[in-house]
Design an enzyme around this catalytic site. Structure first.
Site, PDB file in Angstrom:
ATOM      1  CB  CYS A 158       3.867  20.291  -2.680  1.00  0.00           C
ATOM      2  SG  CYS A 158       5.693  19.720  -2.407  1.00  0.00           S
ATOM      3  CD  GLU A 189      11.206  19.742  -5.508  1.00  0.00           C
ATOM      4  OE1 GLU A 189      10.607  19.739  -5.983  1.00  0.00           O
ATOM      5  OE2 GLU A 189      10.990  19.152  -3.765  1.00  0.00           O
ATOM      6  CG  HIS A 231      12.805  23.840  -3.294  1.00  0.00           C
ATOM      7  ND1 HIS A 231      12.553  22.949  -2.639  1.00  0.00           N
ATOM      8  CD2 HIS A 231      11.504  23.564  -4.360  1.00  0.00           C
ATOM      9  CE1 HIS A 231      11.713  21.939  -2.228  1.00  0.00           C
ATOM     10  NE2 HIS A 231      10.750  22.747  -2.815  1.00  0.00           N
ATOM     11  CG  ASP A 256      18.487  32.639  -9.620  1.00  0.00           C
ATOM     12  OD1 ASP A 256      18.630  32.227  -8.953  1.00  0.00           O
ATOM     13  OD2 ASP A 256      19.749  34.234  -9.905  1.00  0.00           O
ATOM     14  CG  HIS A 257      16.892  35.453  -6.866  1.00  0.00           C
ATOM     15  ND1 HIS A 257      17.829  34.631  -6.913  1.00  0.00           N
ATOM     16  CD2 HIS A 257      16.425  35.380  -5.594  1.00  0.00           C
ATOM     17  CE1 HIS A 257      17.980  34.755  -5.420  1.00  0.00           C
ATOM     18  NE2 HIS A 257      17.824  35.296  -5.200  1.00  0.00           N
ATOM     19  CG  HIS A 271       7.329  25.658  -0.816  1.00  0.00           C
ATOM     20  ND1 HIS A 271       5.726  25.083  -1.685  1.00  0.00           N
ATOM     21  CD2 HIS A 271       8.244  24.557  -1.532  1.00  0.00           C
ATOM     22  CE1 HIS A 271       6.316  24.268  -2.267  1.00  0.00           C
ATOM     23  NE2 HIS A 271       7.406  23.741  -2.006  1.00  0.00           N
ATOM     24  CG  HIS A 283       7.294  25.078  -6.873  1.00  0.00           C
ATOM     25  ND1 HIS A 283       7.985  23.639  -7.112  1.00  0.00           N
ATOM     26  CD2 HIS A 283       7.359  24.699  -5.375  1.00  0.00           C
ATOM     27  CE1 HIS A 283       8.524  22.863  -6.985  1.00  0.00           C
ATOM     28  NE2 HIS A 283       8.241  24.180  -4.927  1.00  0.00           N
TER      29      HIS A 283
END
Lengths: 144, 138
Positions: free
Chosen positions: A33, A124, A41, A79-80, A39, A14
């Site tokens: 950010c 996060e 998490h 996810d991913h 980037h 994100h």
């Protein structure tokens, strides 16, 4: 009342950007950010259900069922994935922990068939998490 | 639905548990090895929880760009790598148990301007934790 908690982990990318802010304002408010390349998490999600165990099974909600709900509603969506571009429920929202946890709450709440959704805790990183709790909760589920 | 945000910090500090109004023997009996006159230390883990509306322009309850420097200034600068008994004014007169450290840190952080302080939780070691909520703080 008993609380049960199931944990899942997902990885996603994100970045934070408000199109109404100037370039400088976005950099000032969101810092690193704001990097437009994004980037990522490893998110940890803990979902707590509160209720009375069914006398026939001894369970508040069958964890197999909760696992399947989390897979369908959260993992398959997030996810991913790139949260800015690939999750329609986050479209137009800045994908902060606060907004992601709120979307997860809204996705899960109508799907819980036994007991009630009591808390959504989204990490996060090990040093930052957001709790969404039922307005009626005493918050005791927070210790998970 | 209610939302809160929790941020975790760490600090390392030494302390000694000793109540001056009690005798040496009573201090020894009550505080045990924590009464060692030379003190001892811990790696404390501090969880700070804030609540409030999510700002629609940022998606945040509180910007860590505001919270982190506030906690650094109000707490970590004064507590990290310090002797709590000798170097934190509150603990000249109050025994620096983690209960009292929780209460003092809540007091120091309660005026965070960007969101409402909801809870302070401290792990003194991985086996002991202490917390104080806004409803407990008076």
């Amino acid at each position: 009342m008993i609380r049960i908690t199931r944990k899942v982990e997902f990885s996603a990318s994100h970045f934070y950007n408000n199109p109404n802010f100037s370039l400088e304002e976005n950099r000032r408010v969101f810092g690193k950010c704001n990097n437009p390349h994004g980037h990522g998490h490893n998110y940890t999600l803990e979902v707590t259900i509160a209720g009375e165990p069914d006398p026939a099974t001894g369970m508040v909600l069958d964890l197999k069922e909760l696992k399947a709900i989390l897979q369908r509603e959260v993992m398959d969506r997030m996810d991913h994935r790139h949260l800015n571009y690939e999750v329609p429920e986050l479209a137009g929202k800045i994908p902060t922990c606060e907004n992601i946890a709120t979307v997860i709450w809204q996705l899960l709440e109508p799907k819980i068939t036994r007991g009630k959704l009591d808390r959504v805790r989204l990490y996060e990183s090990p040093s930052l998490f957001v709790d969404c709790t039922a307005a009626s909760s005493d918050g005791a589920g927070r210790r998970a | 639905m209610k939302l809160s945000l929790t941020r975790r910090y760490d600090f390392a500090a030494s302390h000694r548990l000793h109540a001056p109004q009690l005798s040496e023997q009573e201090n020894q009996r009550i505080y045990g090895k924590c009464n060692n006159p030379y003190g001892h230390g811990h790696n404390y883990t501090l969880d700070v929880t804030v609540t409030g509306p999510v700002d629609p322009s940022t998606g945040m309850i509180a910007n860590l760009g505001d919270l982190d420097p506030f906690v650094e200034r109000e707490v970590l600068a004064a507590f990290d790598h310090k002797n709590l008994n000798e170097e934190v004014a509150e603990f000249k007169a109050v025994v620096p148990t983690t209960e009292n450290v929780c209460r003092e840190i809540f007091r120091l952080l309660q005026n965070f301007p960007a969101a409402r302080l909801e809870r302070v939780r401290i792990e003194e070691t991985s086996k002991n934790s202490f917390e104080i909520g806004v409803e407990d703080f008076a």
